[in-house]
Write a protein that holds these residues in place. Structure first.
Motif, PDB file in Angstrom:
ATOM      1  N   LEU A  22     -11.161   5.027  -4.994  1.00 35.74           N
ATOM      2  CA  LEU A  22      -9.992   4.965  -4.129  1.00 35.74           C
ATOM      3  C   LEU A  22      -8.720   4.558  -4.864  1.00 35.74           C
ATOM      4  CD1 LEU A  22     -11.557   3.373  -0.907  1.00 35.74           C
ATOM      5  CD2 LEU A  22     -11.066   5.786  -1.399  1.00 35.74           C
ATOM      6  N   ILE A  23      -8.811   3.594  -5.770  1.00 33.42           N
ATOM      7  CA  ILE A  23      -7.612   3.149  -6.488  1.00 33.42           C
ATOM      8  C   ILE A  23      -7.059   4.282  -7.351  1.00 33.42           C
ATOM      9  CG2 ILE A  23      -6.737   1.536  -8.214  1.00 33.42           C
ATOM     10  CD1 ILE A  23      -8.751  -0.515  -7.183  1.00 33.42           C
ATOM     11  N   TRP A  54     -13.856  -0.380   2.993  1.00 27.04           N
ATOM     12  CA  TRP A  54     -12.818  -0.854   3.904  1.00 27.04           C
ATOM     13  C   TRP A  54     -12.029  -2.010   3.311  1.00 27.04           C
ATOM     14  CZ3 TRP A  54      -9.548   0.597   7.094  1.00 27.04           C
ATOM     15  CH2 TRP A  54      -8.897  -0.264   7.984  1.00 27.04           C
ATOM     16  N   GLU A  55     -12.688  -2.908   2.599  1.00 30.81           N
ATOM     17  CA  GLU A  55     -11.981  -4.004   1.956  1.00 30.81           C
ATOM     18  C   GLU A  55     -10.997  -3.481   0.912  1.00 30.81           C
ATOM     19  OE1 GLU A  55     -15.165  -4.055   2.744  1.00 30.81           O
ATOM     20  OE2 GLU A  55     -14.961  -5.630   4.281  1.00 30.81           O
ATOM     21  N   THR A  56     -11.415  -2.449   0.185  1.00 29.72           N
ATOM     22  CA  THR A  56     -10.521  -1.848  -0.805  1.00 29.72           C
ATOM     23  C   THR A  56      -9.342  -1.157  -0.123  1.00 29.72           C
ATOM     24  OG1 THR A  56     -12.380  -1.482  -2.320  1.00 29.72           O
ATOM     25  CG2 THR A  56     -10.382  -0.184  -2.697  1.00 29.72           C
ATOM     26  N   ILE A  57      -9.603  -0.478   0.983  1.00 28.18           N
ATOM     27  CA  ILE A  57      -8.532   0.196   1.721  1.00 28.18           C
ATOM     28  C   ILE A  57      -7.516  -0.827   2.234  1.00 28.18           C
ATOM     29  CG2 ILE A  57      -8.004   1.503   3.827  1.00 28.18           C
ATOM     30  CD1 ILE A  57     -10.676   2.965   3.425  1.00 28.18           C
ATOM     31  N   LYS A  58      -7.999  -1.944   2.757  1.00 27.45           N
ATOM     32  CA  LYS A  58      -7.087  -2.978   3.260  1.00 27.45           C
ATOM     33  C   LYS A  58      -6.243  -3.563   2.128  1.00 27.45           C
ATOM     34  CE  LYS A  58     -10.064  -5.565   5.535  1.00 27.45           C
ATOM     35  NZ  LYS A  58     -10.547  -6.664   6.414  1.00 27.45           N
ATOM     36  N   THR A  62      -2.182  -3.362   1.834  1.00 26.06           N
ATOM     37  CA  THR A  62      -1.360  -4.563   1.687  1.00 26.06           C
ATOM     38  C   THR A  62      -0.387  -4.419   0.520  1.00 26.06           C
ATOM     39  OG1 THR A  62      -3.137  -5.940   2.592  1.00 26.06           O
ATOM     40  CG2 THR A  62      -1.413  -7.051   1.327  1.00 26.06           C
ATOM     41  N   GLU A  63      -0.861  -3.801  -0.551  1.00 28.53           N
ATOM     42  CA  GLU A  63      -0.043  -3.648  -1.747  1.00 28.53           C
ATOM     43  C   GLU A  63       0.977  -2.517  -1.629  1.00 28.53           C
ATOM     44  OE1 GLU A  63      -2.998  -3.002  -4.708  1.00 28.53           O
ATOM     45  OE2 GLU A  63      -3.681  -5.096  -4.738  1.00 28.53           O
ATOM     46  N   THR A 310      -5.064  -0.736   9.581  1.00 26.66           N
ATOM     47  CA  THR A 310      -4.222  -1.601   8.766  1.00 26.66           C
ATOM     48  C   THR A 310      -2.822  -1.723   9.335  1.00 26.66           C
ATOM     49  OG1 THR A 310      -3.626   0.274   7.349  1.00 26.66           O
ATOM     50  CG2 THR A 310      -5.513  -1.082   6.660  1.00 26.66           C
ATOM     51  N   ASP A 311      -2.519  -0.886  10.330  1.00 27.78           N
ATOM     52  CA  ASP A 311      -1.202  -0.929  10.965  1.00 27.78           C
ATOM     53  C   ASP A 311      -1.336  -1.723  12.262  1.00 27.78           C
ATOM     54  OD1 ASP A 311       1.279  -0.579  12.003  1.00 27.78           O
ATOM     55  OD2 ASP A 311       1.271   1.618  11.947  1.00 27.78           O
ATOM     56  N   GLU A 312      -0.978  -2.970  12.250  1.00 31.26           N
ATOM     57  CA  GLU A 312      -1.179  -3.845  13.401  1.00 31.26           C
ATOM     58  C   GLU A 312      -0.327  -3.463  14.584  1.00 31.26           C
ATOM     59  OE1 GLU A 312      -0.424  -7.781  12.100  1.00 31.26           O
ATOM     60  OE2 GLU A 312      -2.169  -7.899  10.778  1.00 31.26           O
TER      61      GLU A 312
END
Length: 317
Positions: A22-23, A54-58, A62-63, A310-312
Motif C-alpha cells: 500500500l505505501i 486497515w491500520e496501514t490505510i488509517k 492521517t499523513e 477515515t473521513d469522520e
C-alpha cells in the motif's frame, strides 16, 4: 485559481491481502498523477483483509489528506468494494485498479491521455499477463462461455484496470443488483470505450484469493445475472428430447405392428427414466439458480456495510 481548474482524478483501489504494497502503491500513484497534472484523491477500500491493511490505510490517511479509507464490516467481495469506492468518489475521472501492483500505477497517465481523445472509458489491455497458467486459461474459458450465453465479444486480457469519466461513474451507481462484475457492467452501459496496451507485473505479495471454486461460482453468478439463455437452452433441449422420443415411439410402433418384432421393455424403460430424470433435475437446477437470484434481489439488502471510514465528517459511514 489555476489549481482549481485542474481536473480531479480519483483512484479506487479494493484492498485484500496486500498490506505491504500500500505505501509503495500510493507513492507511485501520487507521483504519476503529478505529471498529468491534476488534483487527485486515493480511495482505499478494505474488504476485511486478513492482514493489518486497515491500520496501514488509517496511517496513510492521517499523513495525507488526499488518501481516504473505507473499512467493510466483513468481506463482501472485490466488485462490491469497487462499488463502494465509486460511490464515495468525487473525481472528474476515476481510475479503478488492483492493490497488488500487478497494475502499474505509471500507466494511469497513459489511460488519461487516451481518454482525452474523446473516450468515456479506457481499459488497460494486458499485453503479457503475468498470472499462472491455470488462471489465464480459466479466464479464457470463462469469457468464451460468457460470450456464448450473452451474445457479446469480450477480451479476456482486460479486467478492472481502467479510467472512467464522471458520466460513466454516475451511470454505474444506478446499477444496484447484488451480482456484480465491474468491467462487464461498463461494457453493458455502451459508452464510447477504448483500450490501450499496458504492462502487467507479476504479483508482489501473496497469492490470488480466487481459487477454482470461487472462479466457478463467479462465472455461474455472472452468467445467470447477465443472460437468460440457459433457460432458453433448457426449453430447446426439452423440445429436442420430446421430438426424439416421439420419433422413437413411432419406430417402435412400426416394428411391433408391421414387422412383428417384440420390443425389449425393461432396459430401455430404465435407461429412459434415468436419462429424463437427470435432465429434469438439471433443468430444475438452472431454474432454481434464477429463482435464487431473484430472491436475493427482492430482499433489498445493501451491497455493502461500512464499519469505519477515515473521513469522520462523511455521513455515509
Amino acid at each position: 485559481m489555476e489549481f482549481a481548474n485542474k481536473p480531479v482524478i480519483s483512484v479506487v483501489v479494493p484492498v485484500y491481502g496486500c498490506e505491504s504494497c500500500l505505501i509503495e502503491l500510493c507513492g507511485r500513484i501520487k507521483k504519476t498523477i503529478s505529471t498529468i497534472p491534476a488534483q487527485h484523491e486515493i480511495v482505499l477500500i478494505n474488504d476485511a483483509s486478513p492482514d493489518a491493511a486497515w491500520e496501514t490505510i488509517k496511517r496513510l490517511s492521517t499523513e495525507d489528506e488526499q488518501i481516504r479509507g473505507i473499512d467493510f464490516s466483513r468481506n463482501f467481495g472485490q466488485h462490491h468494494a469497487i462499488t463502494a469506492g465509486l460511490d464515495y468518489t468525487s473525481g472528474d475521472w476515476v481510475v479503478v485498479m488492483d492493490c497488488d501492483l500487478q497494475d502499474k500505477p505509471e500507466e494511469i497517465a497513459n489511460l488519461y491521455q487516451k481518454a482525452m481523445d474523446g473516450y468515456e472509458v479506457v481499459f488497460g489491455k494486458r499485453i503479457a499477463r503475468q498470472d499462472k497458467w491455470v488462471k489465464r486459461k480459466s479466464s479464457q474459458v470463462f469469457y468464451r462461455i460468457y460470450d456464448y450465453f450473452s451474445g457479446q465479444v469480450s477480451d479476456y486480457s482486460t479486467a478492472n484496470f481502467s479510467i472512467n469519466s464522471k458520466k460513466v461513474v454516475m451511470g454505474f451507481r444506478r446499477m444496484r443488483e447484488q451480482n456484480r462484475n465491474f468491467p462487464l457492467f461498463l461494457k453493458w452501459m455502451g459508452y464510447k470505450a477504448a483500450s490501450i496496451p499496458v504492462e502487467h507485473n507479476s504479483r508482489k505479495e501473496g497469492k490470488s484469493s480466487y481459487n477454482i471454486n470461487k472462479l466457478i461460482n463467479l462465472a455461474t453468478d455472472t452468467i445467470i445475472s447477465q443472460s437468460n439463455k440457459p433457460l432458453r437452452l433448457s426449453i430447446q433441449i426439452g423440445f429436442l428430447i420430446s421430438l426424439v422420443s416421439f420419433l422413437y415411439a413411432v419406430y417402435l410402433f412400426f416394428r411391433y405392428f408391421f414387422l412383428d418384432q417384440p420390443v425389449a421393455g425393461w432396459t430401455s424403460v430404465m435407461v429412459s427414466i434415468f436419462f429424463l430424470g437427470g435432465l429434469i433435475f438439471f433443468n430444475l437446477g438452472i431454474l432454481g439458480l434464477y429463482i435464487g437470484k431473484i430472491f436475493n434481489e427482492t430482499k433489498g439488502r445493501p451491497l455493502y456495510l461500512i464499519r469505519e471510514t477515515t473521513d469522520e465528517t462523511d455521513e455515509r459511514s
